[in-house]
Scaffold this active site. Structure first.
Site, PDB file in Angstrom:
ATOM      1  N   GLU A   1     -16.765  -4.398  -4.664  1.00 22.76           N
ATOM      2  CA  GLU A   1     -16.284  -5.755  -4.997  1.00 22.76           C
ATOM      3  C   GLU A   1     -17.067  -6.806  -4.213  1.00 22.76           C
ATOM      4  OE1 GLU A   1     -12.053  -5.758  -4.378  1.00 22.76           O
ATOM      5  OE2 GLU A   1     -11.783  -4.072  -5.726  1.00 22.76           O
TER       6      GLU A   1
ATOM      7  N   THR B   1       3.661  11.540  -8.720  1.00 27.57           N
ATOM      8  CA  THR B   1       3.231  12.563  -7.779  1.00 27.57           C
ATOM      9  C   THR B   1       2.779  11.855  -6.517  1.00 27.57           C
ATOM     10  OG1 THR B   1       1.765  14.444  -7.448  1.00 27.57           O
ATOM     11  CG2 THR B   1       0.843  12.598  -8.635  1.00 27.57           C
TER      12      THR B   1
ATOM     13  N   PHE C   1       3.582   7.202  -4.878  1.00 29.56           N
ATOM     14  CA  PHE C   1       4.912   6.664  -5.207  1.00 29.56           C
ATOM     15  C   PHE C   1       5.459   5.904  -4.005  1.00 29.56           C
ATOM     16  CE2 PHE C   1       9.483   7.288  -6.593  1.00 29.56           C
ATOM     17  CZ  PHE C   1       9.350   6.512  -7.738  1.00 29.56           C
ATOM     18  N   GLY C   2       4.668   4.907  -3.574  1.00 28.55           N
ATOM     19  CA  GLY C   2       5.079   4.054  -2.459  1.00 28.55           C
ATOM     20  C   GLY C   2       5.675   2.752  -2.971  1.00 28.55           C
TER      21      GLY C   2
ATOM     22  N   GLY D   1      -4.114  -8.558  -7.542  1.00 33.22           N
ATOM     23  CA  GLY D   1      -2.783  -7.969  -7.356  1.00 33.22           C
ATOM     24  C   GLY D   1      -1.779  -8.818  -6.602  1.00 33.22           C
TER      25      GLY D   1
ATOM     26  N   ARG E   1      -7.610   1.220  -5.526  1.00 35.22           N
ATOM     27  CA  ARG E   1      -8.948   0.935  -5.013  1.00 35.22           C
ATOM     28  C   ARG E   1      -9.947   1.545  -5.994  1.00 35.22           C
ATOM     29  NH1 ARG E   1      -6.894  -2.357  -2.345  1.00 35.22           N
ATOM     30  NH2 ARG E   1      -6.993  -2.695  -0.090  1.00 35.22           N
TER      31      ARG E   1
ATOM     32  N   ILE F   1       4.500  -0.093  -4.278  1.00 33.26           N
ATOM     33  CA  ILE F   1       4.120  -0.697  -5.571  1.00 33.26           C
ATOM     34  C   ILE F   1       4.579   0.185  -6.731  1.00 33.26           C
ATOM     35  CG2 ILE F   1       2.162  -1.430  -6.999  1.00 33.26           C
ATOM     36  CD1 ILE F   1       0.702  -2.013  -4.284  1.00 33.26           C
TER      37      ILE F   1
ATOM     38  N   THR G   1      -4.876  -0.407 -10.001  1.00 34.55           N
ATOM     39  CA  THR G   1      -4.765  -1.558  -9.093  1.00 34.55           C
ATOM     40  C   THR G   1      -4.871  -1.078  -7.641  1.00 34.55           C
ATOM     41  OG1 THR G   1      -2.355  -1.363  -9.024  1.00 34.55           O
ATOM     42  CG2 THR G   1      -3.265  -2.906 -10.649  1.00 34.55           C
TER      43      THR G   1
ATOM     44  N   HIS H   1      -9.389  -8.399  -8.551  1.00 31.82           N
ATOM     45  CA  HIS H   1      -8.554  -7.987  -7.400  1.00 31.82           C
ATOM     46  C   HIS H   1      -7.464  -9.050  -7.161  1.00 31.82           C
ATOM     47  CE1 HIS H   1      -8.539  -5.312  -3.586  1.00 31.82           C
ATOM     48  NE2 HIS H   1      -7.333  -5.824  -3.796  1.00 31.82           N
TER      49      HIS H   1
HETATM   50  N1  LIG Z   1      -4.817  -4.781  -6.265  1.00 26.70           N
HETATM   51  C1  LIG Z   1      -4.275  -5.320  -5.196  1.00 26.70           C
HETATM   52  O1  LIG Z   1      -4.323  -6.525  -4.988  1.00 26.70           O
HETATM   53  C2  LIG Z   1      -3.539  -4.451  -4.228  1.00 26.70           C
HETATM   54  C3  LIG Z   1      -3.901  -3.142  -4.060  1.00 26.70           C
HETATM   55  N2  LIG Z   1      -3.204  -2.342  -3.190  1.00 26.70           N
HETATM   56  C4  LIG Z   1      -3.618  -0.936  -3.079  1.00 26.70           C
HETATM   57  O2  LIG Z   1      -2.528  -0.134  -3.507  1.00 26.70           O
HETATM   58  C5  LIG Z   1      -2.356   0.955  -2.597  1.00 26.70           C
HETATM   59  C6  LIG Z   1      -0.918   1.410  -2.622  1.00 26.70           C
HETATM   60  O3  LIG Z   1      -0.101   0.382  -2.106  1.00 26.70           O
HETATM   61  P1  LIG Z   1       1.432   0.660  -1.679  1.00 26.70           P
HETATM   62  O4  LIG Z   1       2.197   1.195  -2.821  1.00 26.70           O
HETATM   63  O5  LIG Z   1       1.898  -0.570  -1.031  1.00 26.70           O
HETATM   64  O6  LIG Z   1       1.203   1.801  -0.590  1.00 26.70           O
HETATM   65  P2  LIG Z   1       2.281   2.762   0.067  1.00 26.70           P
HETATM   66  O7  LIG Z   1       1.708   3.138   1.388  1.00 26.70           O
HETATM   67  O8  LIG Z   1       3.633   2.187   0.006  1.00 26.70           O
HETATM   68  O9  LIG Z   1       2.247   4.048  -0.905  1.00 26.70           O
HETATM   69  C7  LIG Z   1       1.150   4.914  -1.007  1.00 26.70           C
HETATM   70  C8  LIG Z   1       1.592   6.184  -1.729  1.00 26.70           C
HETATM   71  O10 LIG Z   1       0.436   7.020  -1.912  1.00 26.70           O
HETATM   72  C9  LIG Z   1       0.806   8.364  -1.589  1.00 26.70           C
HETATM   73  N3  LIG Z   1      -0.407   9.113  -1.234  1.00 26.70           N
HETATM   74  C10 LIG Z   1      -1.209   8.949  -0.167  1.00 26.70           C
HETATM   75  N4  LIG Z   1      -2.235   9.826  -0.219  1.00 26.70           N
HETATM   76  C11 LIG Z   1      -2.060  10.563  -1.349  1.00 26.70           C
HETATM   77  C12 LIG Z   1      -2.764  11.626  -1.959  1.00 26.70           C
HETATM   78  N5  LIG Z   1      -3.857  12.146  -1.392  1.00 26.70           N
HETATM   79  N6  LIG Z   1      -2.301  12.124  -3.132  1.00 26.70           N
HETATM   80  C13 LIG Z   1      -1.182  11.633  -3.706  1.00 26.70           C
HETATM   81  N7  LIG Z   1      -0.464  10.622  -3.163  1.00 26.70           N
HETATM   82  C14 LIG Z   1      -0.894  10.104  -2.010  1.00 26.70           C
HETATM   83  C15 LIG Z   1       1.804   8.232  -0.446  1.00 26.70           C
HETATM   84  O11 LIG Z   1       2.563   9.418  -0.290  1.00 26.70           O
HETATM   85  C16 LIG Z   1       2.623   7.048  -0.973  1.00 26.70           C
HETATM   86  O12 LIG Z   1       3.567   7.502  -1.923  1.00 26.70           O
HETATM   87  C17 LIG Z   1      -2.808   0.357  -1.253  1.00 26.70           C
HETATM   88  O13 LIG Z   1      -3.219   1.365  -0.328  1.00 26.70           O
HETATM   89  C18 LIG Z   1      -3.948  -0.531  -1.655  1.00 26.70           C
HETATM   90  O14 LIG Z   1      -5.160   0.193  -1.628  1.00 26.70           O
HETATM   91  C19 LIG Z   1      -2.150  -2.819  -2.472  1.00 26.70           C
HETATM   92  C20 LIG Z   1      -1.755  -4.120  -2.585  1.00 26.70           C
HETATM   93  C21 LIG Z   1      -2.438  -5.060  -3.453  1.00 26.70           C
HETATM   94  O1  LIG Z   2      -5.696  -5.044  -1.914  1.00 28.28           O
HETATM   95  C1  LIG Z   2      -4.849  -5.542  -1.252  1.00 28.28           C
HETATM   96  C2  LIG Z   2      -4.072  -4.855  -0.281  1.00 28.28           C
HETATM   97  O2  LIG Z   2      -3.134  -5.470   0.272  1.00 28.28           O
HETATM   98  O3  LIG Z   2      -4.368  -3.684  -0.024  1.00 28.28           O
END
Ligand SMILES: NC(=O)C1=CN([C@@H]2O[C@H](COP(=O)(O)OP(=O)(O)OC[C@H]3O[C@@H](n4cnc5c(N)ncnc54)[C@H](O)[C@@H]3O)[C@@H](O)[C@H]2O)C=CC1
Ligand SMILES: O=CC(=O)O
Length: 313
Positions: free
Chosen positions: A266, A180, A159-160, A286, A237, A162, A235, A284
């Site tokens: 990928e 969660t 719940f970060g 996003g 990994r 995105i 979206t 990919h």
């Molecule tokens: N498809 C795409 O183009 C993109 C994909 N992403 C992926 O999305 C992921 C999330 O991005 P954001 O929301 O910006 O990250 P963020 O860092 O803002 O939020 C991550 C969330 O995951 C939670 N978390 C971490 N480990 C956990 C676990 N073991 N169990 C439950 N929750 C856990 C954290 O507490 C936090 O709420 C990135 O790490 C990246 O891999 C991000 C940007 C673009």
């Molecule tokens: O997948 C993209 C990212 O910013 O992480």
């Protein structure tokens, strides 16, 4: 770095004149010598050994071997959220600071996740295929009738940045939002245990970083806890979700539909996924809008400027 020399910053993002992103990062890095190099040419760049900072995207891999070549590096700044390609222990051993930039990716990625949810709920891919194949002969058929989202529960894993944006959009559609994440919290909608979230989720969307803890987080057992006819969107990994297990459950009709933007290896997309019905596959995509890509690049450059501080010329 020799005394009085300007700090060298290597950039593996495709930016600058003639690229898809005509952004000039020298504006954000005054006093630095900014060199835009291809990701493949990073170690071979003549200034690799002098570079104090690297600006890269979230697909960048950095190993112990790479860091031995990039021996002057002080800062790695990711223009994106994920840092799963980095050997974090090696960065620490070499005293390199790692920054990432999740905030600017959030709008575009949340919008894409929402698009996947809507496409899955309304069977958009299958319905369009029916039209293109000339099989639309009257009212739409049952197999592409999908489901309403209003009143359905969206389960967000993580719940970060995105997930919070996607959650807000889902509430506007009349969905119930549950989430969660790693630590306990008293925010409305928080569910302590993943299993309970899964049991409640008509739509499940994954938003955790890839770590040793989250690799394989949603496998066959977890998918079987979802209500029959649920939707799954990833979206985050690829390795967070067992995509083979997902395909099994789309094939046998236990899940309504799914959408993926990310994969284990990928840009390879396994044949099994390509052959699975009611599964939307994106490359990919996003954060791939010009506005977001520019904000990501500029934020990453600003992070380098912050970390180098007084070291700049
Ligand atoms: N498809 C795409 O183009 C993109 C994909 N992403 C992926 O999305 C992921 C999330 O991005 P954001 O929301 O910006 O990250 P963020 O860092 O803002 O939020 C991550 C969330 O995951 C939670 N978390 C971490 N480990 C956990 C676990 N073991 N169990 C439950 N929750 C856990 C954290 O507490 C936090 O709420 C990135 O790490 C990246 O891999 C991000 C940007 C673009
Ligand atoms: O997948 C993209 C990212 O910013 O992480």
């Amino acid at each position: 770095m020799p005394p009085h020399a300007r700090p060298v910053v290597l950039v593996t993002l495709p930016v600058g004149p003639g690229s898809g992103l005509p952004v000039d990062l020298t504006v954000d890095l005054p006093g630095c010598d900014v060199r835009v190099v291809g990701a493949a040419g990073l170690l071979e760049h003549p200034e690799a050994g002098e570079a104090v900072a690297l600006v890269c995207n979230a697909q960048q891999r950095l190993t112990e071997h790479d860091l031995e070549r990039l021996r002057s590096l002080k800062v790695v700044s990711v223009a994106g959220a994920g840092t799963d390609g980095m050997d974090l222990a090696a960065l620490e051993r070499h005293g390199v600071v790692l920054r990432n930039a999740p905030a600017p990716t959030a709008v575009a990625t949340a919008e894409l996740a929402l698009a996947l949810v809507l496409m899955a709920a309304r069977q958009v891919d299958a319905a369009q295929a029916m039209v293109r194949a000339g099989k639309w002969t009257g009212l739409p058929f049952d197999e592409v009738s999908g489901r309403d989202l209003e009143g359905a529960t969206l389960g967000l894993v993580g719940f970060g940045h995105i997930a919070q944006r996607l959650g807000a959009a889902a509430r506007a559609l009349g969905m119930r939002v549950r989430h969660t994440h790693r630590s306990s919290c008293d925010e409305p909608g928080h569910v302590e245990h993943l299993d309970d979230l899964l049991r409640a989720s008509d739509v499940l969307s994954l938003h955790v970083p890839l770590t040793e803890e989250t690799r394989g987080l949603v496998g066959p057992r977890e998918l079987d806890l979802l209500p029959p006819g649920a939707i799954v969107v990833n979206t985050a990994r690829g390795p967070v979700l067992d995509a083979e297990a997902l395909c099994d459950r789309l094939d046998d009709g236990r899940l309504l539909a799914a959408g993926l933007d990310v994969y284990d290896d990928e840009p390879h997309v396994p044949a099994r996924l390509l052959a699975t019905p009611r599964l939307t596959l994106l490359p990919h995509l996003g954060s791939a809008t010009p506005q977001t890509r520019e904000a990501m690049a500029r934020t990453a450059a600003r992070h380098v400027a912050e970390e180098l501080g007084g070291d700049r010329g």
